[in-house]
Design a protein around this motif. Sequence first.
Motif, PDB file in Angstrom:
ATOM      1  N   TYR B 106       4.251  -1.244   2.700  1.00 46.95           N
ATOM      2  CA  TYR B 106       3.392  -0.834   3.999  1.00 46.95           C
ATOM      3  C   TYR B 106       2.259  -0.536   3.803  1.00 46.95           C
ATOM      4  CZ  TYR B 106       8.106  -0.530   5.654  1.00 46.95           C
ATOM      5  OH  TYR B 106       9.401  -0.441   6.576  1.00 46.95           O
ATOM      6  N   GLY B 107       2.013   0.045   2.751  1.00 48.86           N
ATOM      7  CA  GLY B 107       0.071   0.457   2.213  1.00 48.86           C
ATOM      8  C   GLY B 107      -0.953  -1.031   1.190  1.00 48.86           C
ATOM      9  N   LEU B 108       0.168  -1.136   0.336  1.00 46.51           N
ATOM     10  CA  LEU B 108      -0.634  -2.517  -0.566  1.00 46.51           C
ATOM     11  C   LEU B 108      -1.020  -3.458   0.214  1.00 46.51           C
ATOM     12  CD1 LEU B 108      -1.745  -2.911  -3.393  1.00 46.51           C
ATOM     13  CD2 LEU B 108       1.035  -3.753  -4.083  1.00 46.51           C
ATOM     14  N   PRO B 109      -0.430  -4.022   1.523  1.00 46.12           N
ATOM     15  CA  PRO B 109      -1.220  -4.675   2.620  1.00 46.12           C
ATOM     16  C   PRO B 109      -2.121  -4.749   2.146  1.00 46.12           C
ATOM     17  CG  PRO B 109       1.500  -4.867   3.128  1.00 46.12           C
ATOM     18  CD  PRO B 109       1.157  -3.330   1.765  1.00 46.12           C
ATOM     19  N   VAL B 110      -2.292  -3.445   3.372  1.00 47.35           N
ATOM     20  CA  VAL B 110      -3.446  -2.818   3.889  1.00 47.35           C
ATOM     21  C   VAL B 110      -4.771  -3.134   2.843  1.00 47.35           C
ATOM     22  CG1 VAL B 110      -4.495  -0.664   4.852  1.00 47.35           C
ATOM     23  CG2 VAL B 110      -2.283  -1.501   5.767  1.00 47.35           C
ATOM     24  N   VAL B 111      -4.358  -2.451   1.742  1.00 42.45           N
ATOM     25  CA  VAL B 111      -5.601  -2.316   0.910  1.00 42.45           C
ATOM     26  C   VAL B 111      -5.724  -4.053  -0.013  1.00 42.45           C
ATOM     27  CG1 VAL B 111      -6.048  -1.797  -1.810  1.00 42.45           C
ATOM     28  CG2 VAL B 111      -4.632  -0.604  -0.047  1.00 42.45           C
ATOM     29  N   LEU B 112      -4.792  -4.701   0.500  1.00 36.99           N
ATOM     30  CA  LEU B 112      -5.317  -6.062  -0.302  1.00 36.99           C
ATOM     31  C   LEU B 112      -6.528  -6.876   1.484  1.00 36.99           C
ATOM     32  CD1 LEU B 112      -2.360  -7.315  -1.594  1.00 36.99           C
ATOM     33  CD2 LEU B 112      -3.681  -6.455  -2.949  1.00 36.99           C
ATOM     34  N   ILE B 115      -9.957  -5.825   1.371  1.00 35.05           N
ATOM     35  CA  ILE B 115     -10.766  -6.670   0.234  1.00 35.05           C
ATOM     36  C   ILE B 115     -11.055  -8.157   0.331  1.00 35.05           C
ATOM     37  CG2 ILE B 115     -10.364  -4.368  -1.896  1.00 35.05           C
ATOM     38  CD1 ILE B 115      -8.754  -6.712  -2.871  1.00 35.05           C
ATOM     39  N   GLY B 116     -10.178  -8.563   1.362  1.00 35.62           N
ATOM     40  CA  GLY B 116     -10.082  -9.782   1.564  1.00 35.62           C
ATOM     41  C   GLY B 116      -9.298 -10.603   1.564  1.00 35.62           C
ATOM     42  N   LEU B 117      -8.070 -10.146   0.442  1.00 39.21           N
ATOM     43  CA  LEU B 117      -6.897 -10.844   0.353  1.00 39.21           C
ATOM     44  C   LEU B 117      -5.628 -10.620   1.494  1.00 39.21           C
ATOM     45  CD1 LEU B 117      -6.972  -9.753  -3.440  1.00 39.21           C
ATOM     46  CD2 LEU B 117      -6.701 -11.888  -2.222  1.00 39.21           C
ATOM     47  N   ASP B 118      -5.572 -12.150   1.795  1.00 30.80           N
ATOM     48  CA  ASP B 118      -4.576 -12.020   3.407  1.00 30.80           C
ATOM     49  C   ASP B 118      -3.508 -12.375   3.466  1.00 30.80           C
ATOM     50  OD1 ASP B 118      -4.176 -11.724   6.067  1.00 30.80           O
ATOM     51  OD2 ASP B 118      -4.219 -13.149   6.353  1.00 30.80           O
ATOM     52  N   VAL B 119      -2.495 -11.247   2.317  1.00 28.34           N
ATOM     53  CA  VAL B 119      -0.978 -11.211   1.226  1.00 28.34           C
ATOM     54  C   VAL B 119      -0.291 -10.435   2.262  1.00 28.34           C
ATOM     55  CG1 VAL B 119       0.074 -11.642  -0.515  1.00 28.34           C
ATOM     56  CG2 VAL B 119      -2.850 -11.162  -0.196  1.00 28.34           C
TER      57      VAL B 119
END
Lengths: 245, 256
Positions: B106-112, B115-119
Amino acid sequence: MANINQGKHAVTMAQVSKWYDDFQVLRDITLTVDHGEKLVICGPSGSGKSTVVRLLAGLETHQEGTIKLYGQPVDAQGRGDVGMVFQQFNLFPHLSVLDNLILGPMRALGMPRQEARDRAMAYLERVRIPEQAGKRPGQLSGGQQQRVAIARSLCMDPKLMLFDEPTSALDPEMIAEVLDVMEDLARDGMTMICVTHEMGFARRVADRIAFMDAGEMVEVDPPEIAFSAPKSARFAQFLDKILKH
Amino acid sequence: MTKIRLPLALLSLFALTACSAPPGTWGWYVIDPSTPAGWTNITFLLRGFSATIQISVLAAVASIIIGLLVALPAFARSRWLRLPNRIYVEFIRAIPLLPMLFWVFYGLPVVLRSIGLDVNIDPFWGAVITLAVSDSAFTAEIFRSGIQAVPRGQAEAAQTIGLTRAQAMRYVILPQAVRRILPPLANQFIYIVKMSAFASVIGMAELTRRANELVVTEYRPLEIYTLLILEYLVLVLIISAGVRWLERKMNADESR
Ligand SMILES: Nc1ncnc2c1ncn2[C@@H]1O[C@H](COP(=O)(O)OP(=O)(O)OP(=O)(O)O)[C@@H](O)[C@H]1O
Ligand SMILES: [Mg+2]
């Protein structure tokens, strides 16, 4: 320290001192070894003999004084230029005898496998165990293992060979076969520094015998003098003790 | 050993649950492959093996790679190179698996995204990443202690024949460390297989998730969870057998 001439001696140690924390292992060691000279180092346990050869092999560092090999610092030596034979052989148990021997030439010197094998086989002949090339070290006797260890060092074509009690871990009947190999090497003109208490070997081979005690190089004599008229009482006492056995 | 252990374990499990149960407790029909409904159910459950195995294997491989990369700096001469090793191991080891799984999923996608990474991290990769990272701290320690157990004389001999420290590690130390590393590494793999059950909570349809889903529709938790436990048991026993085979092979190689 002014007498360190470029490459005039094989080994020059000038006022070398070393500590482990605040325990001083070596005190002001000054020593020169000439090209082709055979030096035997003896002395009681804990006197610092191993430390001296380990310093020359680059396995330890010291705090005071200078050490030069062929006029250069120890860490400036070519790869495998200083061969070392350990009391415990330290062969690589996961590799065959042949692979133990070709590892250095191939990886450190970049020698092609075939050339490294030829060289390894030549040295195995010299230490008289070519038939063991395919075996693992664990399948050999102690004496055979130590001869493999000597051959492994020789494969790097060293300028100087160091031995740290090479026969101390061996059964009596195997000591002779290792000493024979070392005497051959001495006859061929190799520069050798050998920590050993084999006084028969010292008498036959050594140009000089160094006596260490409590971190000091107490005296360095030709064998005639060492065995008949040692200068210090400590050396006399020590010789007395080990020659009795 | 393996041959008697599996039946023995099955037997005691059944004995334990079956003997103490009054009549009517068991309703094996729910997974009885001879009835159409039971067949549908059991194939639904068994299909979970695929995800559990894939997640576990990928996580284990990644954990070994990360673990080795983390362990090697521990042998650097410089204190500054050794420091990241300690920090990584202490930090990762302190995080419980479930919170880490939530954080990654849940958290890592928000971080990504920030920083402009739509993963998007799907449950499968979320589980693989979490298990791999979480386990890598332990793998790193296993590598470190395995490498440290190789006698110092080996590295010294390697140095005197002119090998660099990296060459000594590669040709002399690591090959000898492997045999000490393998058994604890296998234990870690078993641990990963079991921990992969946590992937169920982020919606990965592996063994545990499928069991849960079936329990919700069939109301037969005892039978379904018993089967679930047996499924893991089979996996773990196969892994142990594989490891023992590998150890025997390595021992045979050594004394060749
Ligand atoms: N890594 C170390 N840390 C602390 N002290 C050490 C270390 N290595 C050696 N020493 C100490 O330094 C002294 C000299 O050790 P060294 O091994 O050189 O003696 P030695 O003359 O070779 O003895 P032996 O005949 O027993 O081999 C000993 O007192 C030893 O305990
Ligand atoms: Mg010693």
